[in-house]
Design an enzyme around this catalytic site. Structure first.
Site, mmCIF file in Angstrom:
data_model
loop_
_atom_site.group_PDB
_atom_site.id
_atom_site.type_symbol
_atom_site.label_atom_id
_atom_site.label_comp_id
_atom_site.label_asym_id
_atom_site.label_seq_id
_atom_site.Cartn_x
_atom_site.Cartn_y
_atom_site.Cartn_z
ATOM 1 C CB SER A 1 60.506 2.467 10.405
ATOM 2 O OG SER A 1 59.230 2.027 10.943
ATOM 3 C CE LYS A 2 60.007 4.379 3.235
ATOM 4 N NZ LYS A 2 61.089 3.266 2.796
ATOM 5 N NE ARG A 3 56.864 -0.995 11.679
ATOM 6 C CZ ARG A 3 55.933 -0.728 13.205
ATOM 7 N NH1 ARG A 3 55.072 -0.245 13.675
ATOM 8 N NH2 ARG A 3 56.807 -0.531 14.355
#
Ligand code: GLU
Length: 466
Positions: free
Chosen positions: A241-243
């Site tokens: 994910s973006k994380r």
């Protein structure tokens, strides 16, 4: 039989790299077998619908250089056809109008929870007549799932045989009370109508497969071959994910990755051909199969992607590389894109390529060719020039002015001569300030060829201005 795959993204935002990998595998499989890959936008969620999201996916596909066959199909536009199939199932006795009061629903919900079932309906409702429904309750259409007692098995090309007990399959809704079809129904009808033979998608859809097969069976349609791909994980093992940094294709494009590097990387992230790491798209088309898709989730490895990108930058046609880099120069100060400068980049390209892992780096490394005197000096270059012997700098200017031929070899020779005369033979004492003055940096491509490419006039201008 013509192999027909499909790419059916839901337009929810940027194009996730998992979506890109799914597209790539469907594309490769279709191309491998001389088949077709169809493109369908699953746009039935009108509340979230936004053409910008559709554009993001189309642009992602274009950037990845993945084409498709036929027009982009809108699932929403097929909704009447989907509703017709719901009514056809009703006619065949495979589906039924279902209604219940809020109290009945609540009672069933409690019961199902207590029994650990996912079902919130009562099969006895199958036998109610729609005509008896209270006026304020609108019936939905549910499909009749197989009765408890047996199991349903999907022979998945990646996951193997996967079974589920009938108890886990509910009489799910295929047409809502407002007459709109549900996702489960739409997918099956579209895949059937589009002639899809192979469904290659993320394994988050594996559970849907059982439900979708209920519809295939009820309509007497042939089920497609399924291949469910494991998720892509971030380096820490959690769902990518973006994380974890960039999770969308658009971001990788902005970071200066080449589409062919991204394709190679996504291919290897979940599929293997022996120990091969570098696999061109042509090879991939010749080799791709469902059998060698890995069963376990792959972790994203940024260093591997970067190495592949460095490889493809080296392979890249010079003119194409320059064209691809153009937008990245916007982030480098003092650069002007004129023909003269670009011709210099072109001349120095072999060494620039080997110094760059991304297009951002390529833009940065080649920027000195695109500047004009006086050029900006970074802190290290300033320090080098401050410490440099003014006599050496003066000699450099004089000798380079009169040098008969301005080539890498003759420039190197004269610098060696100056070093001998003024610096105990230490070439660095001449070359380092020269590099600082010509490139504005302490590190650059080999300075003698670079000076020859810049040309005598520009070299002298830069030396004089510093
Ligand atoms: N629209 C679904 C998604 O974007 C894909 C559905 C499918 O492949 O069946 O996840």
């Amino acid at each position: 039989m013509t192999i027909i795959t499909r790419f059916p993204p839901s337009p929810t935002g940027l194009m996730h790299i998992g979506t890109a990998r799914t597209a790539l595998y469907n594309w490769l499989f279709a191309r491998r077998h001389g088949g077709k890959m169809l493109f369908r936008i699953e746009d039935t969620d009108r509340a979230r619908y936004d053409t910008a999201h559709v554009d993001a996916i189309i642009n992602g596909m274009k950037w990845l250089e993945l084409d498709w066959d036929g027009p982009v199909v809108s699932q929403f536009e097929q909704r009447n056809r989907h509703a017709d199939v719901a009514h056809e199932l009703l006619k065949r006795g495979e589906a039924y109008y279902c209604y219940c009061s809020p109290d009945e629903l609540e009672e069933m919900r409690q019961k199902a929870m207590a029994e650990g079932r996912p079902t919130f309906y009562d099969r006895r409702w199958r036998h109610r007549s729609a005509a008896d429904a209270p006026k304020d309750i609108k019936p939905v259409i549910r499909i009749k799932a197989p009765l408890p007692g047996g199991t349903m098995t999907v022979a998945d090309k990646v996951q193997g045989d996967v079974s589920v007990a009938h108890e886990q399959l509910d009489d799910f809704i295929i047409l809502r009370s407002d007459g709109t079809p549900t996702y489960m129904l739409s997918v099956v009808v579209d895949d059937h109508d589009m002639g899809v033979t192979h469904v290659i998608r993320g394994d988050d859809h594996l559970n849907n497969t059982f439900r979708q097969n209920i519809i295939y069976n009820a309509m007497g349609w042939t089920q497609p071959v399924y291949a469910h791909l494991p998720l892509i994980l971030g380096p820490d093992g959690a769902k990518m994910s973006k994380r974890h940094g960039a999770a969308s294709v658009e971001e990788y494009a902005k970071m200066g990755y080449l589409p062919e590097a991204m394709r190679n990387y996504l291919l290897r992230l979940g599929w293997s051909h022996g120990d091969d790491e570098i696999i061109s798209t042509e090879q991939a088309i010749a080799w791709f199969n469902l059998e060698h898709i890995g069963q376990s989730a792959a972790r994203f490895d940024f260093a591997k992607l970067e190495n592949l990108n460095a490889h493809y930058i080296k392979q890249c046609d010079p003119q194409r590389l320059i064209n691809l880099t153009r937008p990245f120069y916007a982030n480098v100060p003092h650069v002007t894109l004129n023909d003269e400068g670009l011709a210099r980049v072109r001349q120095g390209i072999d060494e620039l390529k080997s110094r760059s892992k991304t297009l951002i780096e390529f833009a940065f490394e080649s920027a000195f060719y695109l500047k004009s005197a006086p050029i900006d000096l970074d802190a290290k270059a300033q320090e080098i020039l401050q410490k440099a012997d003014p006599a050496i700098l003066k000699r450099l200017q004089d000798d380079l002015t009169t040098l008969p031929e301005f080539t890498a070899a003759s420039i190197e020779d004269i610098c060696k001569k100056i070093a001998q005369d003024l610096a105990d033979g230490k070439l660095g004492m001449v070359a380092m300030p020269m590099r600082a003055a010509l490139t504005g940096r302490a590190a650059s491509p080999s300075i003698f060829p670079a000076a020859a490419i810049l040309g005598r006039e520009e070299v002298l201008r830069r030396l004089r201005k510093t």
